[in-house]
Design an enzyme around this catalytic site. Structure first.
Site, mmCIF file in Angstrom:
data_model
loop_
_atom_site.group_PDB
_atom_site.id
_atom_site.type_symbol
_atom_site.label_atom_id
_atom_site.label_comp_id
_atom_site.label_asym_id
_atom_site.label_seq_id
_atom_site.Cartn_x
_atom_site.Cartn_y
_atom_site.Cartn_z
ATOM 1 C CE LYS A 1 24.132 111.869 12.533
ATOM 2 N NZ LYS A 1 23.660 111.222 11.309
ATOM 3 C CG ASP B 1 20.734 110.440 9.767
ATOM 4 O OD1 ASP B 1 20.525 109.796 10.816
ATOM 5 O OD2 ASP B 1 21.763 110.281 9.085
ATOM 6 C CG ASP C 1 7.191 121.803 14.735
ATOM 7 O OD1 ASP C 1 6.540 121.529 15.762
ATOM 8 O OD2 ASP C 1 7.487 122.964 14.411
ATOM 9 C CG ASP D 1 12.084 122.288 18.579
ATOM 10 O OD1 ASP D 1 10.879 122.387 18.305
ATOM 11 O OD2 ASP D 1 12.837 123.271 18.694
ATOM 12 C CE1 TYR E 1 17.424 123.416 20.382
ATOM 13 C CE2 TYR E 1 15.211 123.267 21.258
ATOM 14 C CZ TYR E 1 16.084 123.189 20.192
ATOM 15 O OH TYR E 1 15.606 122.896 18.941
#
Ligand code: NAD
Length: 355
Positions: free
Chosen positions: A191, A223, A251, A247, A141
């Site tokens: 990852k 994943d 959620d 992020d 980000y």
């Protein structure tokens, strides 16, 4: 010594849930004689309307000198057409950057009485108590270079995923230390099979685990973590991850609990100075209708007392009052559309349970 809290109610339901939470805080201040001083300022759309900018330098300065910042929510359709740089959310990002709030703590807990509200089977989530620790000021980000460029007659969009060892170590330290105070299990999500930056992440976190022999460290690919969160979420205690994965996963974890209106969050810097806010946004669809659930904001006040103000007892009193209120069957509209009480009534109900 008196500690200072800067309150930024923001937009939409922000001022409604802030008012509810401050009534609860006020009662706890009286109950425990807490030496706290509150100040109020504008942020987001409210600040754009009044000052022409989502946050002024003077508010940023006040935030930096406060012991903690309480934030409602920012944003709304009124400001959606503004250019990116002038939008309400920029106020939030400026606060995070200015205070160097690199550690975002988002608990996802499911009180047994609310397990029915989850989209998963209640036995999978009843009693869930997990904490996601997300790195908040680095990663893809913020990485440079970024942008959209022209090449061979077409546009190419690009971002950079970057973490230094220092950034990884400081967030991992928060995660290990937090796990030590909980059930001593830490799962680091990356990852590492595809991205070099997260291979470094895994290596650094693994090396640090020698300093925390009491914490059981595991690693999981993102994943798989997304899958495990819906398969068997109670396997997790503390989950550590980078900005983008955090992020998304936080959620997803929020939804396990049934309503985003129940979830608090804390963002901390190296001095434990923090910004505390509910996970939800400004909910323009219900603003002004008395339908906002104030419990996420009230629980954010409890987190503030615990993490930045060293008032663990007062924090526990608020949490207990919230859970007793829920056990008593009272619900806001997000949790029971047939029989609900208003934001204000929920605040009063929690206050009645404070002992
Ligand atoms: P949102 O969280 O505001 O709302 C999503 C849904 O959840 C809506 O149906 C809303 O009514 C409901 N909801 C949210 N909080 C609730 C509460 N306390 N009680 C009951 N129901 C609640 O997300 P959104 O609709 O995607 O965004 C609305 C605005 O908020 C946008 O402008 C967005 O940019 C902004 N936003 C701000 C923050 C923040 O301030 N930290 C975070 C997310 C979104």
């Amino acid at each position: 010594m008196t500690k200072r809290i800067l309150c930024l109610a923001g937009d939409g339901i922000g001022p409604e849930v802030m008012s509810a939470a401050l009534q609860v805080l006020q009662r706890v201040i009286e109950q425990y004689q807490l030496p706290l001083e509150l100040e109020h300022e504008l942020v987001g759309g409210a600040s754009i309307d009044a000052q022409g900018t989502p946050i002024t330098d003077s508010v940023l300065k006040k935030a930096a000198s406060a012991d903690a910042v309480l934030l409602g929510a920012v944003g709304g359709p009124k400001w959606d057409q503004l250019p990116m740089e002038q939008r309400p959310e920029k106020g939030l990002l400026a606060l995070r950057k200015h205070l160097d709030l690199f550690a975002n703590l988002r608990p996802a807990t499911v009180h047994p009485a609310l397990a029915e509200a989850s989209s998963l089977k209640s036995e999978l989530v009843a009693g869930l108590d997990l904490l996601i620790i997300r790195e908040l000021t680095g990663g893809i980000y913020f990485g440079q270079p970024r942008g959209v460029r022209e090449e061979n007659g077409e546009r190419i969009g690009y971002n950079t995923y970057v973490y230094s060892e220092t950034e990884i170590k400081r967030i991992a330290k928060v995660a290990f230390e937090t796990a030590q105070k909980r059930n001593k299990k830490l799962c680091s999500v990356d990852k590492a099979n595809v991205l070099e930056v997260t291979r470094l992440w895994r290596e650094v976190v693994q090396n640090m685990s020698a300093e925390y022999p009491d914490v059981e460290l595991t690693h999981m690919y993102v994943d798989n973590a997304a899958m495990q969160l819906v398969r068997y979420p109670k396997q997790f205690d503390v989950v550590l991850t980078g900005n983008m994965f955090g992020d998304i996963l936080s959620d997803q974890a929020a939804m396990l609990t049934g309503s985003i209106g129940m979830l608090p969050s804390a963002s901390l810097n190296a001095q434990n100075q923090g910004m505390y806010e509910p996970c939800h946004g400004s909910a323009p669809d219900i603003a002004g209708q008395g339908k906002a659930n104030p419990l996420a904001m009230i629980l954010s006040v409890a987190m503030m007392l615990k993490y930045s103000l060293s008032e663990a007892k007062a924090a526990a009193t608020i949490e207990e009052a919230v859970y007793k209120t829920i056990d008593g069957g009272l619900r806001t509209a997000d949790l029971n559309q047939d029989e609900w009480i208003s934001t204000e009534e929920m605040a009063k109900a929690v206050i009645n349970q404070l002992i």
